[in-house]
Scaffold this motif. Sequence first.
Motif, mmCIF file in Angstrom:
data_model
loop_
_atom_site.group_PDB
_atom_site.id
_atom_site.type_symbol
_atom_site.label_atom_id
_atom_site.label_comp_id
_atom_site.label_asym_id
_atom_site.label_seq_id
_atom_site.Cartn_x
_atom_site.Cartn_y
_atom_site.Cartn_z
ATOM 1 N N PRO B 90 51.176 13.372 66.894
ATOM 2 C CA PRO B 90 52.171 12.612 65.969
ATOM 3 C C PRO B 90 52.892 11.124 66.601
ATOM 4 C CG PRO B 90 52.192 14.990 66.077
ATOM 5 C CD PRO B 90 51.580 14.700 67.345
ATOM 6 N N ILE B 91 52.962 10.349 65.619
ATOM 7 C CA ILE B 91 53.494 9.047 66.342
ATOM 8 C C ILE B 91 54.431 8.451 65.118
ATOM 9 C CG2 ILE B 91 51.756 8.385 67.673
ATOM 10 C CD1 ILE B 91 50.753 6.360 65.756
ATOM 11 N N MET B 147 57.050 5.705 68.548
ATOM 12 C CA MET B 147 57.591 6.836 69.366
ATOM 13 C C MET B 147 56.255 7.647 69.294
ATOM 14 S SD MET B 147 59.653 8.569 70.965
ATOM 15 C CE MET B 147 61.481 7.875 70.440
ATOM 16 N N ILE B 148 55.893 8.047 70.355
ATOM 17 C CA ILE B 148 54.772 8.990 70.596
ATOM 18 C C ILE B 148 55.340 10.514 70.691
ATOM 19 C CG2 ILE B 148 52.824 9.455 72.233
ATOM 20 C CD1 ILE B 148 53.060 6.625 72.891
ATOM 21 N N PRO B 153 53.493 16.733 62.147
ATOM 22 C CA PRO B 153 52.068 17.268 62.333
ATOM 23 C C PRO B 153 51.205 16.167 62.789
ATOM 24 C CG PRO B 153 52.465 16.663 59.761
ATOM 25 C CD PRO B 153 53.704 16.276 60.702
ATOM 26 N N SER B 154 50.184 16.641 63.508
ATOM 27 C CA SER B 154 49.043 15.735 64.002
ATOM 28 C C SER B 154 48.145 15.358 63.091
ATOM 29 C CB SER B 154 48.132 16.712 65.225
ATOM 30 O OG SER B 154 47.256 16.132 65.509
ATOM 31 N N GLY B 160 48.378 19.459 58.316
ATOM 32 C CA GLY B 160 49.269 18.603 58.738
ATOM 33 C C GLY B 160 50.442 19.722 59.560
ATOM 34 N N THR B 161 49.939 20.758 60.144
ATOM 35 C CA THR B 161 50.769 21.711 60.736
ATOM 36 C C THR B 161 50.710 21.522 62.336
ATOM 37 O OG1 THR B 161 49.079 23.178 60.699
ATOM 38 C CG2 THR B 161 50.815 23.265 58.738
#
Lengths: 127, 161
Positions: B90-91, B147-148, B153-154, B160-161
Motif C-alpha cells: 500500500p502507498i 509514503m510506502i 490494503p494492498s 482490499g484487506t
Amino acid sequence: MTQFMEHKPIDQWLDISQIKSSDDNIYQMSPSDKHLGNPAIRAIHGGVVTTFMERVAEIELSNHSKTSKDTKLISTNVDFLRSAKLEPLFGSAKIIKLGRRLAVIDVYAWQDAIDIPVAKATLSLKL
Amino acid sequence: MLDHLTDAENGKIDWREFAGHYFGEAHPMFSQFNVKIIDVSDQEVKMEASLSRDLRAEHSEHFLHTGALTLLLDSAFGIALFAHIRELTPIATINLKTDYLSPAKSEAKLICTASCFARDGNVARMQGEVRSYASRTVLAKATAAFMIGTKGPSFASPKGT
C-alpha cells in the motif's frame, strides 16, 4: 442553502454544488465510483481531490474579482492529510493575496468535520 | 485479483501488464483516460493518454481543466512507484505540486512520464511531466512525495484487506 454551479463540464464531472453559510462559501462534491482511485479501498483519487480544490479556489476567486474569467492556474501544492472516503467532500477557500496580476489562495477539504481536513492546498493563479 | 499478472515460475509481476490492467477499461475513472502503456521499468513509466471531454474547463473550449493533468500525473506516479519498488505494498500520496505550463486539449494525445528520483526509507520522491504528443510541448510538471507501506490494503488483495 445549496446552489448548483454553472455546470462547466468539469463541475458536472465532479458534481459540485455551493453551500452558502452566513460567513463563508462552502462547496460540496458528491463523489461516485468514477472518482475512485483504488476501487479496493473505496477512496477518492488524490487527483480528484486536487481538481475539486482547484475549482473551489477558482469559483471563490470569481466571486471576488470581476477579472477572474481570465485567471490561469500557475501551480497547485497540495498536502494529503487523510484518506478521502467515497462520501461528500466539502471545501472552502481563503484568498491570501489578491493583487493586480496574481492571486494566492488556500483551500481546505474535509468530510467528517471542518477541523479534520483530508487535504490542504495552496494555489497560485495568474490574473 | 492480480494473480494472472504474476509469472507462475518466478512469482514476478509483469509491470507493463499490471499498468495496462490498472488503467484498463474495468476501472471507472481510468477508462476515461484512454491510456496506452509505452514502457514500464523500475526507472520510468511512459504512457500515452487522451482525456475525455468531460474533463474540459469550459463548454465552449477544447481545453482540459488543469486538474485533469494532475489526475494523470498522480496516477502515473503510483504505477511508477510500484514498478520502482517492485511490490504492490500500500502507498499513499503525501503531497503533490503541479506546475501548469500550457493548456492541454481534450481528446488530444498526451505523453506522460513518471519516475522515482529519490527514496529515504518509506518516503519516495516522484517526478513527472505531461507533454503534447503533437508538439512535444511540456504542459505540466509535477513532483510528489509518497509514503510506502501505509496501513491501507494492498492492490494485490482481492477485497482490499
